[in-house]
Design a protein around this motif. Sequence first.
Motif, PDB file in Angstrom:
ATOM      1  N   ALA A  10      43.233  29.124  47.267  1.00 25.19           N
ATOM      2  CA  ALA A  10      42.200  30.135  47.521  1.00 25.19           C
ATOM      3  C   ALA A  10      40.810  29.698  47.081  1.00 25.19           C
ATOM      4  O   ALA A  10      39.792  30.102  47.654  1.00 25.19           O
ATOM      5  N   THR A  20      39.626  34.892  45.599  1.00 25.47           N
ATOM      6  CA  THR A  20      40.849  34.212  45.150  1.00 25.47           C
ATOM      7  C   THR A  20      41.822  35.301  44.691  1.00 25.47           C
ATOM      8  O   THR A  20      41.591  36.491  44.926  1.00 25.47           O
ATOM      9  N   GLN A  86      47.781  26.562  51.052  1.00 27.92           N
ATOM     10  CA  GLN A  86      48.418  27.845  50.697  1.00 27.92           C
ATOM     11  C   GLN A  86      47.605  28.985  51.317  1.00 27.92           C
ATOM     12  O   GLN A  86      48.042  30.136  51.265  1.00 27.92           O
ATOM     13  N   VAL A 175      52.036  29.066  41.837  1.00 25.50           N
ATOM     14  CA  VAL A 175      53.061  29.607  42.730  1.00 25.50           C
ATOM     15  C   VAL A 175      53.915  28.484  43.293  1.00 25.50           C
ATOM     16  O   VAL A 175      53.411  27.527  43.875  1.00 25.50           O
ATOM     17  N   ASP A 195      38.475  21.506  40.799  1.00 26.48           N
ATOM     18  CA  ASP A 195      38.581  22.914  40.380  1.00 26.48           C
ATOM     19  C   ASP A 195      37.588  23.109  39.231  1.00 26.48           C
ATOM     20  O   ASP A 195      37.508  22.253  38.351  1.00 26.48           O
ATOM     21  N   GLU A 211      34.546  20.787  39.259  1.00 32.12           N
ATOM     22  CA  GLU A 211      33.500  21.307  40.149  1.00 32.12           C
ATOM     23  C   GLU A 211      34.098  22.314  41.118  1.00 32.12           C
ATOM     24  O   GLU A 211      35.311  22.317  41.352  1.00 32.12           O
ATOM     25  N   ALA A 213      34.569  23.511  45.130  1.00 32.60           N
ATOM     26  CA  ALA A 213      35.042  22.678  46.236  1.00 32.60           C
ATOM     27  C   ALA A 213      33.929  21.835  46.871  1.00 32.60           C
ATOM     28  O   ALA A 213      34.102  20.631  47.078  1.00 32.60           O
TER      29      ALA A 213
HETATM   30  N1  APR Z   1      36.065  25.833  44.266  1.00 34.33           N
HETATM   31  C1  APR Z   1      37.227  25.282  43.831  1.00 34.33           C
HETATM   32  N2  APR Z   1      38.148  25.962  43.100  1.00 34.33           N
HETATM   33  C2  APR Z   1      37.852  27.241  42.797  1.00 34.33           C
HETATM   34  C3  APR Z   1      36.659  27.885  43.203  1.00 34.33           C
HETATM   35  C4  APR Z   1      35.745  27.114  43.981  1.00 34.33           C
HETATM   36  N3  APR Z   1      34.592  27.640  44.425  1.00 34.33           N
HETATM   37  N4  APR Z   1      36.679  29.168  42.727  1.00 34.33           N
HETATM   38  C5  APR Z   1      37.849  29.314  42.062  1.00 34.33           C
HETATM   39  N5  APR Z   1      38.542  28.166  42.089  1.00 34.33           N
HETATM   40  C6  APR Z   1      39.877  27.879  41.542  1.00 34.33           C
HETATM   41  C7  APR Z   1      40.292  28.686  40.344  1.00 34.33           C
HETATM   42  O1  APR Z   1      39.833  28.080  39.147  1.00 34.33           O
HETATM   43  C8  APR Z   1      41.809  28.644  40.463  1.00 34.33           C
HETATM   44  O2  APR Z   1      42.329  27.473  39.843  1.00 34.33           O
HETATM   45  O3  APR Z   1      40.789  28.205  42.553  1.00 34.33           O
HETATM   46  C9  APR Z   1      42.039  28.561  41.959  1.00 34.33           C
HETATM   47  C10 APR Z   1      42.500  29.865  42.568  1.00 34.33           C
HETATM   48  O4  APR Z   1      43.781  30.167  42.078  1.00 34.33           O
HETATM   49  P1  APR Z   1      44.575  31.440  42.645  1.00 34.33           P
HETATM   50  O5  APR Z   1      43.664  32.596  42.705  1.00 34.33           O
HETATM   51  O6  APR Z   1      45.855  31.534  41.868  1.00 34.33           O
HETATM   52  O7  APR Z   1      44.905  31.041  44.159  1.00 34.33           O
HETATM   53  P2  APR Z   1      46.053  30.092  44.681  1.00 34.33           P
HETATM   54  O8  APR Z   1      46.372  29.022  43.687  1.00 34.33           O
HETATM   55  O9  APR Z   1      45.674  29.669  46.049  1.00 34.33           O
HETATM   56  O10 APR Z   1      47.323  31.089  44.777  1.00 34.33           O
HETATM   57  C11 APR Z   1      48.498  30.553  45.315  1.00 34.33           C
HETATM   58  O11 APR Z   1      49.497  32.737  45.271  1.00 34.33           O
HETATM   59  O12 APR Z   1      49.269  34.980  45.592  1.00 34.33           O
HETATM   60  C12 APR Z   1      49.770  33.833  46.138  1.00 34.33           C
HETATM   61  O13 APR Z   1      50.178  33.422  48.394  1.00 34.33           O
HETATM   62  C13 APR Z   1      49.148  33.535  47.466  1.00 34.33           C
HETATM   63  O14 APR Z   1      48.629  31.381  48.415  1.00 34.33           O
HETATM   64  C14 APR Z   1      48.475  32.192  47.258  1.00 34.33           C
HETATM   65  C15 APR Z   1      49.233  31.614  46.074  1.00 34.33           C
END
Ligand code: APR
Length: 227
Positions: A10, A20, A86, A175, A195, A211, A213
């Motif tokens: 996300a 996210t 994801q 996840v 990240d 950083e 993305a």
């Molecule tokens: N650039 C890069 N990374 C970022 C940014 C950004 N601008 N903003 C936030 N992040 C990072 C956060 O630090 C965190 O590590 O993105 C990550 C988001 O983590 P989650 O919110 O847990 O999302 P994700 O890992 O994709 O979740 C996985 O969980 O709920 C389920 O199916 C859903 O696909 C999802 C899965």
Amino acid sequence: MKKLVVLSGAGMSQESGLRTFRDMGGLWEEYDVMDVATPEAWQRNPELVNRFYNDRRKQLLDCEPNLGHQLLAGLQEDFDVQIITQNVDDLHERAGSRKVIHLHGELKKVRSSIDPELIFDLDGWELKLGAKCPKGSQLRPHIVWFGEAVPAMDEAVEITSQADIFVVIGTSLNVYPAAGLVHYTPSNCPVFIIDPERPALKVKGVTFIEEKAGAGMQKLIDLLANL
Ligand code: APR
């Protein structure tokens, strides 16, 4: 061409304006996963589940790919890039990435509730309760809900096991089975994590790019030039 495999989450789409899940203000702060992202929730309260995905689909219509998506698409000139995401948005594709696997489904698609092979592009943002598949069942979001199988996982593992370079962007690695992909890279495969927060998962020999993305992809491109 070297195989560059990407696992995105996300955070990849955060700079495009999509929320996210587990950050401050993330979707799971506002919604209970058990109410909107499980098959039981869909049986119990399809109106709420359907509204959750309609709202996210509507928001996606106003979002554009960000610099991170664009730089990643540009890497296709020099690498055989395979994205394993994801994310359920289509921003990687809209940025020009040609090889994208969606582990958790796709927001812009719907499918039969009784035959998972019957998948359709949804016109517009709104799925209506009462919209039926050709076999007469209610169409549902083409999303992998918690507790459901991840059909693309075997393919994702196969691709990861062939990677020359593995890049993790914007996922908390919370996840499974998606997060487990980091353990399938070949032993001599460099792993980069982009990240702003260091994920809890310990992966040996990782180059961590602290950083967002867009900026992270710019730093990665410089590092790849010296690989
Ligand atoms: N650039 C890069 N990374 C970022 C940014 C950004 N601008 N903003 C936030 N992040 C990072 C956060 O630090 C965190 O590590 O993105 C990550 C988001 O983590 P989650 O919110 O847990 O999302 P994700 O890992 O994709 O979740 C996985 O969980 O709920 C389920 O199916 C859903 O696909 C999802 C899965």
